[in-house]
Design a protein around this motif. Structure first.
Motif, PDB file in Angstrom:
ATOM      1  N   ALA A 345      12.769  -5.979   3.392  1.00  0.00           N
ATOM      2  CA  ALA A 345      13.803  -4.627   2.975  1.00  0.00           C
ATOM      3  C   ALA A 345      12.833  -3.568   3.233  1.00  0.00           C
ATOM      4  O   ALA A 345      11.754  -3.447   3.403  1.00  0.00           O
ATOM      5  CB  ALA A 345      13.897  -4.811   1.264  1.00  0.00           C
ATOM      6  N   ALA A 346      13.546  -2.263   3.085  1.00  0.00           N
ATOM      7  CA  ALA A 346      12.977  -0.981   3.223  1.00  0.00           C
ATOM      8  C   ALA A 346      11.721  -0.636   2.576  1.00  0.00           C
ATOM      9  O   ALA A 346      11.534  -1.130   1.493  1.00  0.00           O
ATOM     10  CB  ALA A 346      13.927   0.194   2.723  1.00  0.00           C
ATOM     11  N   VAL A 347      10.702  -0.180   3.249  1.00  0.00           N
ATOM     12  CA  VAL A 347       9.479   0.111   2.733  1.00  0.00           C
ATOM     13  C   VAL A 347       9.312   1.442   2.253  1.00  0.00           C
ATOM     14  O   VAL A 347       9.814   2.343   2.549  1.00  0.00           O
ATOM     15  CB  VAL A 347       8.187   0.131   3.908  1.00  0.00           C
ATOM     16  N   LEU A 348       8.860   1.311   0.810  1.00  0.00           N
ATOM     17  CA  LEU A 348       9.156   2.627   0.075  1.00  0.00           C
ATOM     18  C   LEU A 348       7.601   3.524  -0.111  1.00  0.00           C
ATOM     19  O   LEU A 348       7.536   4.519  -0.375  1.00  0.00           O
ATOM     20  CB  LEU A 348       9.607   2.306  -1.478  1.00  0.00           C
ATOM     21  N   CYS A 349       6.563   2.697  -0.137  1.00  0.00           N
ATOM     22  CA  CYS A 349       5.444   3.298  -0.359  1.00  0.00           C
ATOM     23  C   CYS A 349       4.024   2.558   0.521  1.00  0.00           C
ATOM     24  O   CYS A 349       4.193   1.620   0.643  1.00  0.00           O
ATOM     25  CB  CYS A 349       4.874   3.099  -1.657  1.00  0.00           C
ATOM     26  N   VAL A 350       3.344   3.295   1.424  1.00  0.00           N
ATOM     27  CA  VAL A 350       2.168   2.977   1.952  1.00  0.00           C
ATOM     28  C   VAL A 350       0.798   3.625   1.404  1.00  0.00           C
ATOM     29  O   VAL A 350       0.955   4.978   1.374  1.00  0.00           O
ATOM     30  CB  VAL A 350       2.112   3.020   3.437  1.00  0.00           C
ATOM     31  N   GLN A 351      -0.203   2.951   1.577  1.00  0.00           N
ATOM     32  CA  GLN A 351      -1.344   3.732   1.081  1.00  0.00           C
ATOM     33  C   GLN A 351      -2.661   3.047   1.567  1.00  0.00           C
ATOM     34  O   GLN A 351      -2.913   1.953   1.336  1.00  0.00           O
ATOM     35  CB  GLN A 351      -1.687   4.134  -0.476  1.00  0.00           C
ATOM     36  N   TRP A 352      -3.591   3.804   2.071  1.00  0.00           N
ATOM     37  CA  TRP A 352      -4.881   3.183   2.507  1.00  0.00           C
ATOM     38  C   TRP A 352      -5.876   2.899   1.308  1.00  0.00           C
ATOM     39  O   TRP A 352      -5.656   3.823   0.388  1.00  0.00           O
ATOM     40  CB  TRP A 352      -5.592   4.171   3.420  1.00  0.00           C
ATOM     41  N   SER A 353      -6.488   1.985   1.612  1.00  0.00           N
ATOM     42  CA  SER A 353      -7.819   1.418   0.486  1.00  0.00           C
ATOM     43  C   SER A 353      -8.608   2.502   0.586  1.00  0.00           C
ATOM     44  O   SER A 353      -9.057   3.099   1.574  1.00  0.00           O
ATOM     45  CB  SER A 353      -8.204   0.280   0.726  1.00  0.00           C
ATOM     46  N   PRO A 354      -9.187   3.036  -0.643  1.00  0.00           N
ATOM     47  CA  PRO A 354     -10.182   4.195  -0.906  1.00  0.00           C
ATOM     48  C   PRO A 354     -11.561   3.463  -0.631  1.00  0.00           C
ATOM     49  O   PRO A 354     -12.475   4.320  -0.210  1.00  0.00           O
ATOM     50  CB  PRO A 354     -10.056   4.641  -2.295  1.00  0.00           C
ATOM     51  N   ASP A 355     -11.591   2.278  -0.668  1.00  0.00           N
ATOM     52  CA  ASP A 355     -12.853   1.688  -0.256  1.00  0.00           C
ATOM     53  C   ASP A 355     -13.173   1.207   1.067  1.00  0.00           C
ATOM     54  O   ASP A 355     -14.308   1.022   1.589  1.00  0.00           O
ATOM     55  CB  ASP A 355     -12.841   0.228  -1.258  1.00  0.00           C
ATOM     56  N   LYS A 356     -12.212   0.297   1.749  1.00  0.00           N
ATOM     57  CA  LYS A 356     -12.369  -0.186   3.146  1.00  0.00           C
ATOM     58  C   LYS A 356     -11.459   0.458   4.169  1.00  0.00           C
ATOM     59  O   LYS A 356     -10.403   0.424   3.964  1.00  0.00           O
ATOM     60  CB  LYS A 356     -12.151  -1.869   3.154  1.00  0.00           C
ATOM     61  N   SER A 357     -12.011   0.919   5.230  1.00  0.00           N
ATOM     62  CA  SER A 357     -11.093   1.785   6.104  1.00  0.00           C
ATOM     63  C   SER A 357      -9.954   1.007   6.855  1.00  0.00           C
ATOM     64  O   SER A 357      -9.227   1.805   7.406  1.00  0.00           O
ATOM     65  CB  SER A 357     -12.172   2.375   7.221  1.00  0.00           C
ATOM     66  N   SER A 358     -10.184  -0.171   6.990  1.00  0.00           N
ATOM     67  CA  SER A 358      -9.101  -1.065   7.805  1.00  0.00           C
ATOM     68  C   SER A 358      -8.184  -1.507   6.699  1.00  0.00           C
ATOM     69  O   SER A 358      -7.099  -2.247   7.316  1.00  0.00           O
ATOM     70  CB  SER A 358      -9.712  -2.165   8.450  1.00  0.00           C
ATOM     71  N   VAL A 359      -8.348  -1.326   5.578  1.00  0.00           N
ATOM     72  CA  VAL A 359      -7.337  -2.155   4.485  1.00  0.00           C
ATOM     73  C   VAL A 359      -6.426  -1.208   4.106  1.00  0.00           C
ATOM     74  O   VAL A 359      -6.508  -0.011   3.549  1.00  0.00           O
ATOM     75  CB  VAL A 359      -8.099  -2.667   3.323  1.00  0.00           C
ATOM     76  N   PHE A 360      -4.902  -1.662   3.744  1.00  0.00           N
ATOM     77  CA  PHE A 360      -3.860  -0.630   3.211  1.00  0.00           C
ATOM     78  C   PHE A 360      -2.803  -1.497   2.493  1.00  0.00           C
ATOM     79  O   PHE A 360      -2.833  -2.691   2.755  1.00  0.00           O
ATOM     80  CB  PHE A 360      -3.376   0.297   4.216  1.00  0.00           C
ATOM     81  N   GLY A 361      -2.226  -0.872   1.513  1.00  0.00           N
ATOM     82  CA  GLY A 361      -1.001  -1.546   0.906  1.00  0.00           C
ATOM     83  C   GLY A 361       0.174  -1.180   1.380  1.00  0.00           C
ATOM     84  O   GLY A 361       0.336   0.285   1.821  1.00  0.00           O
ATOM     85  N   SER A 362       1.225  -1.878   1.125  1.00  0.00           N
ATOM     86  CA  SER A 362       2.648  -1.340   1.322  1.00  0.00           C
ATOM     87  C   SER A 362       3.541  -1.942   0.391  1.00  0.00           C
ATOM     88  O   SER A 362       3.460  -3.286  -0.025  1.00  0.00           O
ATOM     89  CB  SER A 362       3.173  -1.767   2.855  1.00  0.00           C
ATOM     90  N   SER A 363       4.501  -1.363  -0.322  1.00  0.00           N
ATOM     91  CA  SER A 363       5.347  -1.879  -1.174  1.00  0.00           C
ATOM     92  C   SER A 363       6.899  -1.607  -0.717  1.00  0.00           C
ATOM     93  O   SER A 363       7.024  -0.554   0.148  1.00  0.00           O
ATOM     94  CB  SER A 363       5.158  -1.327  -2.652  1.00  0.00           C
ATOM     95  N   ALA A 364       7.788  -2.245  -1.124  1.00  0.00           N
ATOM     96  CA  ALA A 364       9.002  -2.340  -0.689  1.00  0.00           C
ATOM     97  C   ALA A 364      10.210  -2.593  -1.753  1.00  0.00           C
ATOM     98  O   ALA A 364      10.024  -2.923  -2.683  1.00  0.00           O
ATOM     99  CB  ALA A 364       9.182  -3.274   0.508  1.00  0.00           C
TER     100      ALA A 364
END
Length: 467
Positions: A345-364
């Motif tokens: 379903a539609a992605v509503l929020c994305v954010q990079w991790s403050p700790d590791k440069s290659s990690v991020f989250g996405s919620s939908a």
């Protein structure tokens, strides 16, 4: 894009039951907090206190009511349990209908209109910006604002500052710069608007006690705002005009973010499927415009704080895309480094991790919050990957604790693998909202050799105990 749809997929109850059974295995800590009214935003504030087993920290939420009581901006105190402290059997024993003992309401601000978005000033997270269903951005000094009792008929709290400049409602797109006290907003007027609040926050930041908040005189001041969510501009609050207004989108601007290294550079996304990069030093026209960055409306964007070349976007086409600003387009349309397909379903929020440069989250809208590591793409995962053949490349954790659309989440920079997330729950799950504060078990994200060495040591210990 005011209504942000319903979750889809297999039975929500089945998925949730399976998730809850795995909580003791997958999580180091989890707190579940039932919200009577939905909150469309959640943000970490400053850390207040450190103790042996837990830290106390501010959390900013909102209450989006039905008009029977006023809409509010809520300042809560959260007890964040430290890693490897909580017992596995305890974190899974929670009642979905109950409030968490770890979350306590500290202060209530009566907000003029519902709170669609909350953003804190990185240099001083006691200063908060909010978006409502109006053209203005409201700035609050949450420590100086008086605590209010949200009852029908109560007048709205007065913002410490009002940022004017939009010609139509600006509901979601809001950001504050990590390098300077600059605020960025986008709205239905298709504008991206930039302000500097330096002069107005310097006195508040220097001495909150001496700089009285406009709302601190109580409820007797003359105010024009309707109690339960009128859109009228509150009077008696100082206001400032923009530093710059930028037009390049052909439809509503849904999200904005600053370049982590410069308050003069920023980007925006909108319902025109475009990603636009701006440079305030070169004028009010787009520096780079990426047409067809996705196959549908874009809902969210985030700029990597560790690698300023990487930008994430999330869309109604159910995908997250990662762009490199050195090579944004190909053949006149968006050319992402990678497209992440892990939502239905539609992605509503994305954010990079403050700790590791290659990690991020996405919620939908599917009720899932995915955690990704783009460095894992293309690598053979002999241990975990072989057991999950259908797992999308780069996906390494799936938080399925919400039963409806996950409208916002925020990594905790004071405790980098701790995340707060909030869902806007439909009638099928009792309405209101669910706030969850959680941290996956560290065996999932630590280097493999380190984890295997620890497990080996544990195995030796078990063998010695049984021999």
């Amino acid at each position: 894009m005011k209504e942000r749809g319903k979750g889809t997929g297999r039975s929500v109850d089945e998925r949730y039951t399976q998730w809850k059974s795995l909580v003791p295995v997958l999580y180091d800590w989890l707190a579940n907090h039932n919200l009577v009214w939905p909150s469309l935003s959640c943000r970490w504030g400053p850390q207040l206190e450190q103790a042996t087993y837990k830290n106390r920290q501010r959390l900013y939420l909102s209450e989006q009511t039905d008009g029977s009581v006023p809409n509010t901006l809520v300042i809560a105190n959260v007890e964040v349990v430290k890693p490897r402290v909580a017992a596995a059997e305890h974190i899974s024993q929670f009642n979905e209908e109950a409030r968490s003992p770890f979350v306590k309401k500290f202060k209530t601000i009566i907000h003029p209109g519902e709170v669609n978005r909350i953003r804190e000033l990185p240099q001083n997270s006691k200063i908060v910006a909010t978006h409502t269903d109006s053209p203005d951005v409201l700035i609050w000094d949450v420590e100086a604002q008086p605590n209010r009792h949200a009852v029908l008929g109560a007048t709205s709290s007065r913002p410490d500052l009002i940022l004017t400049g939009h010609k139509d409602n600006a509901e979601f797109a809001l950001a504050m710069s990590p390098t300077e006290p600059f605020v960025l907003s986008g709205g239905k007027d298709r504008y991206v608007v930039l302000w500097s609040i330096q002069d107005h926050i310097s006195t508040l930041a220097a001495d909150p006690g001496s700089a009285k908040s406009p709302g601190s005189a109580g409820t007797n001041n003359k105010q024009s705002s309707k109690a339960a969510g009128g859109n009228d501009k509150p009077v008696d609050s100082p206001s400032i005009e923009p530093r710059g207004v930028y037009l390049g989108h052909g439809d509503t601007v849904e999200d904005v973010t600053f370049c982590p290294s410069s308050a003069q550079e920023f980007c925006s996304v909108g319902d025109d499927s475009c990603l636009i990069l701006w440079d305030a030093r070169t004028g009010s026209s787009p520096a780079i415009k990426v047409e067809k960055a996705h196959h549908a409306d874009l809902h969210c964007v985030d700029w990597n704080p560790h690698d300023v070349n990487l930008i994430l976007t999330g869309s109604a086409d159910n995908t997250v895309r990662m762009f490199d600003r050195r090579n944004l387009t190909s053949g006149g349309v968006g050319s992402p480094v990678h497209t992440f397909e892990g939502h239905n379903a539609a992605v509503l929020c994305v954010q990079w991790s403050p700790d590791k440069s290659s990690v991020f989250g996405s919620s939908a809208e599917d009720g899932i919050l995915n955690i990704w590591d783009h460095e894992k793409i293309g690598k053979k995962l002999e241990t975990v990957g072989s057991k999950v053949p259908n797992s999308p490349p780069g996906l390494f954790f799936r938080h399925a604790g919400h039963r409806d659309k996950v409208v916002d989440f925020h990594w905790n920079s004071s405790d980098p693998w701790t995340i707060v997330s909030v869902s806007d729950d439909g009638e099928s799950t009792g309405g209101g909202g669910t706030l969850q504060i959680w941290r996956m078990i560290d065996l999932i994200y630590r280097p493999e050799e380190e984890v295997l060495a620890e497990l080996d040591k544990f195995k030796c210990h078990i063998l010695s105990c049984t021999s």
